[in-house]
Design a protein around this motif. Sequence first.
Motif: not given
Length: 235
Positions: A90-91, A104-107, A145-146, A170-171
């Motif tokens: 999901x974006x 979080x970097x991967x996100x 964009x996450x 995640x953020x």
Amino acid sequence: MQTTLAQYNETQSTDAFTLQNSKLLKVSLAGKTIQAKLGSMVAYQGDVTFEHAGAGGMGRMLKKAVTGEGQSLMKVTGTGEVFLADSAQDVHLVYLEGEKITVNGPNLLAFDADIDWDIERVQGASGAMGGGLYNTSLRGTGWVAILSDGPPVLLNVAGAPTFADAQAAITWSQDVTTSLKTDFKVKNLIGRGSGETIQMAFKGEGWVLVQPSEGRVEAGPTNGSGGGLGNLLGG
């Protein structure tokens, strides 16, 4: 021919970043530059150039090497439209107005090139317990964009004591401070505990976004266009 494909027509918007759907980001470049996760391009139209973004300085390069945090990024520039995605996650879009968020970097999927980024140790993380807890901070004005692995929940940190798994959070916004909550007991060490021995604690005036997952295992390069572009750009 009769089809139902019209429901997937390209989304029309005057915004630089817009959601084509919940899993696909559309970016209208119009001569501007963005940075995006290496290999996240799934399609584009127009005159678009992709190049490896690098770390943006020796300091950040060293931080990436030491911590393992931070995505491999590509610069995307030109005149046209680019569609970005990552494993059908999901974006979500956040517009910063001179603000800071921690991700979080991967996100992290993409952001305006004018936004500054850095790698920071999570507040409260120190020593053997927290030495590996690093995240990416972004500050400035523009779109970010996450990604989330499934539909997330947005928690109001000011409303109540708030805790989350370090990979699930995640953020979070700039006025939120973090610390680590540990629960080491004998039963945890012999496999009878929940396994959630370290959690992140959040407090302040702001929010934290939590995904319903502890993160996906990163897949290796494939023969698809994403992996091929990543290899081409040196990712």
